[in-house]
Design a protein around this motif. Structure first.
Motif, PDB file in Angstrom:
ATOM      1  N   ASP A  62       0.850  -1.189   0.000  1.00 31.69           N
ATOM      2  CA  ASP A  62       0.000   0.000   0.000  1.00 31.69           C
ATOM      3  C   ASP A  62       0.886   1.239   0.000  1.00 31.69           C
ATOM      4  OD1 ASP A  62      -1.773   2.103   0.597  1.00 31.69           O
ATOM      5  OD2 ASP A  62      -3.131   0.711   1.601  1.00 31.69           O
ATOM      6  N   PRO A  63       0.789   2.093  -1.024  1.00 32.69           N
ATOM      7  CA  PRO A  63       1.662   3.275  -1.089  1.00 32.69           C
ATOM      8  C   PRO A  63       1.378   4.298  -0.001  1.00 32.69           C
ATOM      9  CG  PRO A  63      -0.013   3.376  -2.787  1.00 32.69           C
ATOM     10  CD  PRO A  63      -0.113   2.014  -2.161  1.00 32.69           C
ATOM     11  N   ASP A  64       0.228   4.190   0.679  1.00 35.48           N
ATOM     12  CA  ASP A  64      -0.118   5.157   1.719  1.00 35.48           C
ATOM     13  C   ASP A  64       0.404   4.751   3.092  1.00 35.48           C
ATOM     14  OD1 ASP A  64      -1.406   6.800  -0.064  1.00 35.48           O
ATOM     15  OD2 ASP A  64      -3.339   5.796   0.196  1.00 35.48           O
ATOM     16  N   ILE A  65       0.994   3.570   3.185  1.00 33.64           N
ATOM     17  CA  ILE A  65       1.511   3.080   4.470  1.00 33.64           C
ATOM     18  C   ILE A  65       3.028   2.980   4.353  1.00 33.64           C
ATOM     19  CG2 ILE A  65       1.474   1.186   6.143  1.00 33.64           C
ATOM     20  CD1 ILE A  65      -1.287   0.475   5.170  1.00 33.64           C
ATOM     21  N   PRO A  66       3.764   3.487   5.332  1.00 35.26           N
ATOM     22  CA  PRO A  66       5.232   3.355   5.272  1.00 35.26           C
ATOM     23  C   PRO A  66       5.651   1.907   5.123  1.00 35.26           C
ATOM     24  CG  PRO A  66       4.575   4.863   7.018  1.00 35.26           C
ATOM     25  CD  PRO A  66       3.323   4.231   6.516  1.00 35.26           C
ATOM     26  N   PRO A  67       6.652   1.623   4.317  1.00 34.26           N
ATOM     27  CA  PRO A  67       7.053   0.231   4.065  1.00 34.26           C
ATOM     28  C   PRO A  67       7.371  -0.556   5.330  1.00 34.26           C
ATOM     29  CG  PRO A  67       8.110   1.726   2.510  1.00 34.26           C
ATOM     30  CD  PRO A  67       7.434   2.578   3.532  1.00 34.26           C
ATOM     31  N   ASP A  68       8.045   0.082   6.294  1.00 40.59           N
ATOM     32  CA  ASP A  68       8.425  -0.674   7.488  1.00 40.59           C
ATOM     33  C   ASP A  68       7.251  -0.955   8.417  1.00 40.59           C
ATOM     34  OD1 ASP A  68       7.985   1.876   8.354  1.00 40.59           O
ATOM     35  OD2 ASP A  68       9.944   2.141   9.321  1.00 40.59           O
ATOM     36  N   ALA A  69       6.061  -0.445   8.070  1.00 42.97           N
ATOM     37  CA  ALA A  69       4.863  -0.711   8.862  1.00 42.97           C
ATOM     38  C   ALA A  69       4.014  -1.830   8.246  1.00 42.97           C
ATOM     39  CB  ALA A  69       4.022   0.549   9.008  1.00 42.97           C
ATOM     40  N   GLN A  70       4.482  -2.383   7.142  1.00 41.42           N
ATOM     41  CA  GLN A  70       3.717  -3.443   6.477  1.00 41.42           C
ATOM     42  C   GLN A  70       4.428  -4.782   6.691  1.00 41.42           C
ATOM     43  OE1 GLN A  70       2.022  -2.432   2.573  1.00 41.42           O
ATOM     44  NE2 GLN A  70       3.046  -0.432   2.714  1.00 41.42           N
ATOM     45  N   ARG A  71       3.681  -5.749   7.123  1.00 47.51           N
ATOM     46  CA  ARG A  71       4.238  -7.065   7.426  1.00 47.51           C
ATOM     47  C   ARG A  71       3.347  -8.167   6.828  1.00 47.51           C
ATOM     48  NH1 ARG A  71       7.775  -4.261   8.762  1.00 47.51           N
ATOM     49  NH2 ARG A  71       9.110  -4.309  10.625  1.00 47.51           N
ATOM     50  N   VAL A  72       4.012  -9.255   6.457  1.00 49.69           N
ATOM     51  CA  VAL A  72       3.304 -10.488   6.073  1.00 49.69           C
ATOM     52  C   VAL A  72       3.604 -11.512   7.153  1.00 49.69           C
ATOM     53  CG1 VAL A  72       3.170 -12.381   4.419  1.00 49.69           C
ATOM     54  CG2 VAL A  72       3.383 -10.024   3.598  1.00 49.69           C
TER      55      VAL A  72
END
Length: 731
Positions: free
Chosen positions: A646-656
């Motif tokens: 999601d481009p609206d969420i900082p990359p380091d806040a996205q997890r799988v």
């Protein structure tokens, strides 16, 4: 022309033309009904399907099967001296000539034999009157017919060939269309009306009635003229209103159409379908199925359930013994073949899923499955399955989960098996799935695919045949069916043992329900989304029976489940099949053992359980048996899942998050994860910071062996400097 000279001319021509007159046997044997008649395995007719639309003809009727009243009426009306003349009624000829001279009306000189000659030879017919040559030709042929045929044969052939009204040709079509009975049952009034049509087939009802009344007076039954006008009008109206499909009620119209279509496809181009086709159907079994379906649908009145279908298959031969395609008069779409129409399968696919998991040694009948809410990530978002009653049982064995048809454990099992492999198994069992396994996803465990009752019932038949699949057979002269192994005999036996266990289904269905029989059977119900389709499929030692209840329109039923909808019909049919035939449980095949089993904390009652050899356990506790062979597996995400950053969420806040199944407390600490060959973390679940590309995820045991792996893809996006944060990544 003097009578003697005319007679000599007729006899001379007849002598030279006698060979042109066909034999009675040839005329009778070459007669073909306008219908194709489908008979059951014992030769009893079960359906008639219109095949020739040039005229409506029934079966050939012998004179012995013809009403005496009709024989009397036809002779009195058309040829009073029929049994006295030799084909030509010379008294009638003289009377007709005298009447023509004085311009008066007379009965005419054309005998039944001469009329038959015209019916046999198109050159001797005329739409409006006959030429002198045609009359001579008729006389010649009549003399030849009288020489080679008996009087009874002439009368029999005439009654079968003569047109009556509209497209009705012959006694059988006329009798069953106008009066709804066979020719032997015609009374004096019906006979007079039928004979009145011979001379003027398309006359107005009032004219036909008047002529029928004159015939009745000649038969010495004038009282039958009372009310004849109304009777005639009603009967003649039927000649235009009877459906083309048949003259009488069909017992198996949908099977007949299927059989005819299959027969036509198998014949060389241009070759006609035989007038009589012997099917595998058993008329007695068919009647039981028809009656039970009709009776039970009437009991469901008010619940918006008007359609149904029933299929019965012989396990060994694959012969279709009953094929009820619709509920007939109760249906608003009686012509639709619901036994062959695709419908959503519901829970009826679960036995095949669990069989595959057992066969792959991922589970046993005793394995504990978590029946609690679960959110499964898919390529299109989260899949959140729910149980039918919206209640959850916690940890349950596979036996209880399948017997009680719990949804969440089935979906968890499909995560292990994968939709792709399960789809491949279903196709191998003859189910005509039109999409790929990835298209259905995890919902395939709950029967989101469309199948037909015939194909589904035949797939269940594979359980009765130790996992071997073979096509059905609908005609007795068809080639013997061959079977191919699809499921292992051991796994098929375990599933049969579970579905025959009334205690396993007690949580959902209770101990006493229509699923319980006094002889051995294994059975499964199913209900599709919004109660649109209702199924009950099961097998005994000798038969497999499938029932579907629903609506042709696809409308939802009102409070109709598998046990209240299709199950009672299934029970009735099974009981009738085994009224004098026993059904015993199958013998345990090689590779299966029965072992005493207990559960910790009395999770389930102690019992003897069946296991594939090498997978047996004597005691089960929560967390110790989710995998039958102790091998962990990746529970989520599914193989092939696509993630989008999601481009609206900082990359380091996205997890799988990666989750493993089949772990105990000890093995959970010992397993580790690798992604693209690099260490990721240890334990039953780990989080990963995703980056674009395709990746391979591996689950590794304590010995360093890869026990499961999946492929995933992450699709990247440019990251915005600022903007509102969203709570999750898109899937």
């Amino acid at each position: 022309m003097p009578r003697r000279l005319f007679a000599l001319l007729v006899l001379a021509v007849a002598t030279s033309s006698a060979a042109a007159v066909p034999a009675f046997r040839d005329v009778r044997d070459n007669w073909r009904s306008a219908d194709i008649v489908v008979v059951d395995r014992h030769g009893d007719p079960v359906a008639r399907v219109r095949d020739d639309f040039r005229a409506r003809r029934g079966d050939w009727v012998t004179l012995a099967d013809t009403s005496p009243a009709l024989r009397t009426a036809i002779v009195l009306s058309e040829d009073r001296r029929f049994y006295a003349h030799s084909g030509v009624d010379w008294q009638g000829v003289a009377a007709a000539a005298w009447a023509n001279m004085w311009n008066t009306r007379t009965r005419g000189a054309s005998t039944l034999t001469m009329q038959l000659a015209g019916l046999l030879d198109e050159d001797l017919r005329a739409a409006r009157g006959r030429s002198f040559g045609q009359k001579v030709g008729q006389a010649v042929s009549a003399a030849s017919l009288e020489h080679g045929w008996s009087k009874d044969q002439i009368l029999e052939a005439y009654l079968n060939l003569v047109p009556f009204r509209g497209e009705l040709v012959g006694l059988s079509a006329m009798s069953q269309t106008l009066f709804g009975k066979v020719p032997s049952g015609l009374n004096a009034r019906e006979a007079a009306l039928a004979v009145a049509l011979v001379r003027s087939p398309n006359a107005a009802p009032v004219q036909v009635s008047a002529r029928a009344c004159r015939i009745l007076r000649e038969m010495k039954q004038p009282r039958e003229c009372d009310g004849l006008d109304g009777f005639t009008a009603l009967a003649l109206a039927k000649s235009a209103s009877v459906p083309d499909a048949s003259f009488r009620a069909n017992l198996a119209p949908h099977l007949a159409r299927a059989v005819i279509a299959r027969t036509r496809e198998a014949l060389p181009a241009g070759r006609p379908v035989p007038a009589r086709i012997a099917s595998t159907l058993d008329a007695e079994v068919q009647r039981v199925a028809v009656d039970s379906l009709s009776r039970h649908l009437r009991e469901l009145a008010g619940r918006n359930a008007e359609d149904g279908a029933v299929v019965v298959i012989d396990n060994a031969s694959g012969d279709v013994l009953a094929y009820v395609g619709s509920s007939g008069a109760l249906s608003s779409a009686a012509q639709v073949d619901h036994a062959g129409a695709p419908r959503q399968a519901g829970s009826t696919l679960k036995p095949f899923l669990y069989a595959q998991a057992i066969e792959e040694r991922r589970l046993t009948a005793a394995s504990l499955l978590d029946d609690r809410p679960v959110n499964l990530p898919t390529g299109g978002g989260l899949y959140i399955p729910q149980n039918y009653d919206h209640r959850y049982a916690g940890w349950v064995s596979l036996r209880a989960a399948l017997g009680s048809s719990l949804n969440v454990p089935a979906v968890r099992t499909l995560v292990m098996v994968t939709p792709h492999r399960f789809h491949r198994r279903l196709v191998a069992l003859g189910l005509p799935l039109t999409e790929s396994g990835d298209y259905y996803g995890y919902s395939l465990a709950l029967g989101s695919a469309d199948v037909s009752l015939l194909s589904l019932t035949n797939a269940y038949r594979s359980f009765a045949n130790q996992g071997a699949y073979g096509p059905v057979r609908m005609t007795v002269d068809g080639a013997p069916v061959t079977r191919q192994p699809v499921m292992s005999p051991a796994a098929s036996y375990v599933i049969g043992d579970v579905l025959a266990d009334r205690h396993a289904r007690a949580r959902t269905f209770g101990l006493d329900s229509p699923l319980t029989t006094r002889f051995w059977t294994a059975v499964k119900t199913g209900t599709s989304k919004d109660m649109r389709d209702n199924w009950c499929i099961g097998w005994s030692q000798r038969y497999t029976v499938g029932v579907w209840i629903g609506n042709a329109s696809g409308a939802s039923m009102h409070d109709v489940s598998g046990v209240s909808g299709a199950a009672p019909v299934w029970h009735d049919v099974m009981a009738a099949l085994h009224r004098q035939t026993s059904s015993r449980a199958p013998a345990m095949p090689a590779g299966v053992e029965r072992v005493p089993l207990t559960f910790a904390d009395n999770l389930e009652p102690a019992r003897e359980e069946v296991f594939l050899t090498g997978t047996a356990m004597t005691r089960i506790r929560v967390g110790a048996a989710s995998s039958s062979n102790g091998a962990p597996a990746i529970a989520s995400p599914a193989d092939g899942t696509i993630f989008a950053l999601d481009p609206d969420i900082p990359p380091d806040a996205q997890r799988v998050w990666f989750h493993a199944d089949g772990l105990t407390g000890q093995t959970a600490r010992a397993v580790s994860w690798r992604i693209d060959g690099k260490p990721l973390g240890k334990g039953g679940q780990v989080a990963w910071l995703p980056w674009p590309g395709r990746h391979r995820v591996e689950l590794v045991d304590a010995a360093g062996k890869v026990v499961d792996d999946i492929g995933i893809e992450v699709r990247g996006a440019s990251v915005r400097e600022a903007g509102p944060q969203r709570t999750s990544m898109r899937r």
